[in-house]
Design a protein around this motif. Sequence first.
Motif, PDB file in Angstrom:
ATOM      1  N   SER A  49       2.310   0.743   2.741  1.00 41.92           N
ATOM      2  CA  SER A  49       2.216   2.122   2.259  1.00 41.92           C
ATOM      3  C   SER A  49       1.796   2.199   0.791  1.00 41.92           C
ATOM      4  CB  SER A  49       3.563   2.821   2.452  1.00 41.92           C
ATOM      5  OG  SER A  49       3.565   4.088   1.832  1.00 41.92           O
ATOM      6  N   SER A  87      -2.051   3.236  -0.427  1.00 47.33           N
ATOM      7  CA  SER A  87      -2.157   4.538  -1.100  1.00 47.33           C
ATOM      8  C   SER A  87      -2.622   4.367  -2.545  1.00 47.33           C
ATOM      9  CB  SER A  87      -0.829   5.308  -1.040  1.00 47.33           C
ATOM     10  OG  SER A  87       0.228   4.577  -1.616  1.00 47.33           O
ATOM     11  N   ILE A 145      -4.163  10.645   2.591  1.00 50.82           N
ATOM     12  CA  ILE A 145      -3.444   9.796   1.638  1.00 50.82           C
ATOM     13  C   ILE A 145      -1.934   9.989   1.764  1.00 50.82           C
ATOM     14  CG2 ILE A 145      -3.394  11.338  -0.384  1.00 50.82           C
ATOM     15  CD1 ILE A 145      -4.125   8.914  -2.096  1.00 50.82           C
ATOM     16  N   ALA A 187       1.034   7.360   2.071  1.00 57.05           N
ATOM     17  CA  ALA A 187       1.958   7.303   0.928  1.00 57.05           C
ATOM     18  C   ALA A 187       3.391   7.604   1.343  1.00 57.05           C
ATOM     19  CB  ALA A 187       1.508   8.276  -0.157  1.00 57.05           C
ATOM     20  N   CYS A 219       1.162   2.324  -8.199  1.00 55.57           N
ATOM     21  CA  CYS A 219       1.538   2.017  -6.812  1.00 55.57           C
ATOM     22  C   CYS A 219       1.358   0.531  -6.530  1.00 55.57           C
ATOM     23  CB  CYS A 219       0.670   2.817  -5.832  1.00 55.57           C
ATOM     24  SG  CYS A 219       1.062   4.568  -5.725  1.00 55.57           S
TER      25      CYS A 219
END
Length: 403
Positions: A89, A93, A116, A120, A182
């Motif tokens: 994830s 993302s 997205i 996410a 991220c």
Amino acid sequence: MLQQAVSRYFNNYKGFSREIWILALITFINRAGTMVLPFLSKYLKEDLHFSYSQVGWVMVCFGLGSMIGSWLGGKLSDKIGFYKVMIFSLFTSGLLFFVIQFITSFVGLCISMFSIMIIADMFRPAMFVSLGAYAKPENRTRALTLVRLAVNLGFAAGPALGGLIIMGIGYQGLFWVDGGSCIISILIFALLVKEKKKEKTTMDHFENAERKSVFRDKPFWIFLFISFLTAMVFFQLFTTLPLYHHEQFSMTEFQTGLLMSFNGLMIFFLEMPIVSYFERKQVDKVKIILFGSLCMAISFYLLLINAWAGILIVSMFFITFGEMFAFPFSNSFAMSRAPKGHEGRYMALYTMSFSFAHIMSSKTGMEIISRFGYSANWFFMGSCGVLAMIGALWLRKIQSTDN
């Protein structure tokens, strides 16, 4: 006396496993870099010149993607394990955030935001399940609170920094920082935390009972309705309020960021002691959620006073206390009702209530503002807080009759 108070404060942070601290660290890095969300409505309205209705529809796609992602994340956490879901994830993302800045059409942004957010928000139920795996049962609410503190400490730094980035290099800089945070945070997680396998026998034992019970758990569904309403009110902080700051009081992005940072700092210093106090006193979780709903209702009714900019600080004070009362204990309530081995499904429904709230909050708020003005929206949102209080009273009544 002061030394004793400081010692008592830091005692609230003792007893967590190494994995919980690493989860808190990566959550902080990720949230500090999450600068797109607080400024998304402003980016769409002021940079891309979308109408209020178009901004609302992009937010609807954002929320729909979030709902599907939450459901998928919970389902996959029970099937293949939270660890793989979390890594996929955040890493994917992060890459997609780099791409989305180059999409500027209305239809393109609706599709890309929907896509997205599916990926996410698979992270959220998986992360909740990981807390259940790595935290001791007696520390679970405090572990949830620690991660929320990491979220809010990151959020205290993120918006103010985000405002400076917008003023310096424009909105595109936010997408680069968001994507990078991220990827960096999940790489740290993958390097420092080993996957914890679930016991298959436990899963087999509970599978049939859980599949029936989650949809027949009446108190849980009332609780989801309360969570939906409180989240719907709270999400105005990211959608309509930043626009109101600019249009009513001519505030800059940096000033909006500072006001949001006030929210994050209050939570960082006060939430853990508040949670520890209520836990020591063994106060009923639903009662605390009820007080949280009351604070949120007050915060939006206060915004009806629109001639003084200082009311924004007073309102933020109340919404922050509402958040501190409602959200840690709603997280804990949801986890406490989930049968062992199938936490993913319960936490998926819980996070889906927030995603659905995001859809309704942004679209409803934008439509009310475009048709009737900001004051009508503040009154409506305050009334949703009152409705959440009524739901909490109903839930307490059901719990008392069950006991």
